[in-house]
Design an enzyme around this catalytic site. Structure first.
Site: not given
Length: 347
Positions: A163, A233, A328
């Site tokens: 990520r 998420s 995130e």
């Protein structure tokens, strides 16, 4: 190009929270972006590029210029071994994946229904079910926001991580992704080692079978942002040391984790679930009852509600497991990016 003053951001981010910005511009060409950067009225203002706004939380009014990427178009060429796609940054990612599978081009199907635009994909190095963008990406085209010149970056130049990418570090706020290049192999190999994909019978494995299963699971577990505001998420799956994992697994034998970078990547959703937080609310913000990794806007929540809920979740996981969750989702305040720790420290 459309430019609006004191514009609502509610329709431009998937949390669907009422928030505003000083200026909002919808661009459909590189020349549009260049003209905005050359305009004296905007030069001193903070600027933020948005695709679908599927990974952002505006914690307050953004006192700057929001630029919405609507650069559209895609083309395909091929070699003996691969399909080569050139995709403009404003293209919708879920639609792109569905189109590739329908055209018989496999390798991208595990990334079905990840919300956002193609231009956002390399910044986050999006991933799901054992596949990440870095596995498919051959190049990223960018506009340098200092020189206002375009250039092509190789996948290696992008420094992809979990990520993560160079666009979050050395090139943070220094360039705008105009297009990406994808390489999809003609000789397809299934990536079905994760979760529900393991249950697909071997004789039924195909790009379409994996695509359909991924879509089914996502639609069952993840709320549709068009109906329930969310940013997918909310937290990253944390990576902990092997020693820390060994200590925890002695107490929690059912801990969901996978080997990663000389440590173990733990399922953040499992951690949150084990803390008994599924369905818990702070005013109109809620931990999704079906997928604990997702925080949702169920009843016209404010950004403060989401921040308070995220803080509660982070603290509960730390207290039980001594694991620090990292969000995130990007947090944006009046001037630009911030994070939960800074907000907590200021309270």
């Amino acid at each position: 190009m459309q430019i609006k003053e004191h514009a609502s951001l509610k329709a431009f981010h998937t949390f669907g929270i009422e928030q505003t910005c000083s200026y909002l511009a919808i661009v459909d060409s590189i020349d549009d972006v260049i003209s905005l950067y050359q305009n004296p009225a905007f030069q001193s203002l903070p600027k933020l590029f948005l695709g679908k706004g599927s990974n952002v939380l505006f914690t307050e009014h953004f006192d700057g210029l929001v630029i919405v990427n609507r650069l559209l178009g895609k083309s395909v060429s091929e070699t003996h071994e691969d399909y080569l796609l050139h995709v403009q940054g404003g293209e919708d990612w879920p639609s792109l994946v569905a189109w590739c599978v329908a055209q018989g081009m496999g390798g991208i199907e595990n990334l079905a229904l990840i919300p956002g635009c193609a231009g956002s994909a390399p910044i986050q190095n999006i991933g799901a079910y054992g596949v990440e963008l870095k596995d498919l990406c051959s190049y990223v085209d960018v506009l340098d926001l200092t020189t206002l010149k375009t250039r092509r970056m190789s996948a290696e130049d992008c420094e992809f991580g979990y990520r993560d990418s160079v666009f979050k570090h050395d090139l943070y706020e220094k360039c705008f992704v105009t297009a990406i290049g994808l390489k999809l192999p003609k000789r397809w190999t299934p990536k079905n080692q994760y979760g529900p994909l393991q249950n697909i019978p071997e004789n039924e494995l195909s790009p379409n079978a994996i695509f359909e299963r991924v879509c089914q699971v996502r639609m069952e577990k993840l709320p549709d942002p068009a109906k329930v505001g969310n940013a997918g998420s909310f937290f990253k799956n944390p990576v902990i040391s092997q020693d820390h994992y060994d200590q925890l697994v002695r107490k929690h034998s059912d801990m969901v984790a996978y080997p990663a970078n000389e440590g173990m990547k733990v399922a953040a959703g499992w951690l949150i679930d084990q803390c008994g937080l599924k369905g818990i609310s702070v005013n109109g913000a809620q931990v999704n009852p079906l997928q604990a990794l997702v925080l949702t806007n169920v009843d016209n929540c404010s950004a403060d509600d989401v921040v308070a809920l995220a803080s509660l979740v982070k603290r509960a996981v730390w207290d039980k497991y001594q694991i620090e969750l990292e969000h995130e989702v990007r947090f944006m305040n009046r001037q630009g990016e911030t994070n939960l720790a800074k907000i907590e420290a200021a309270q």
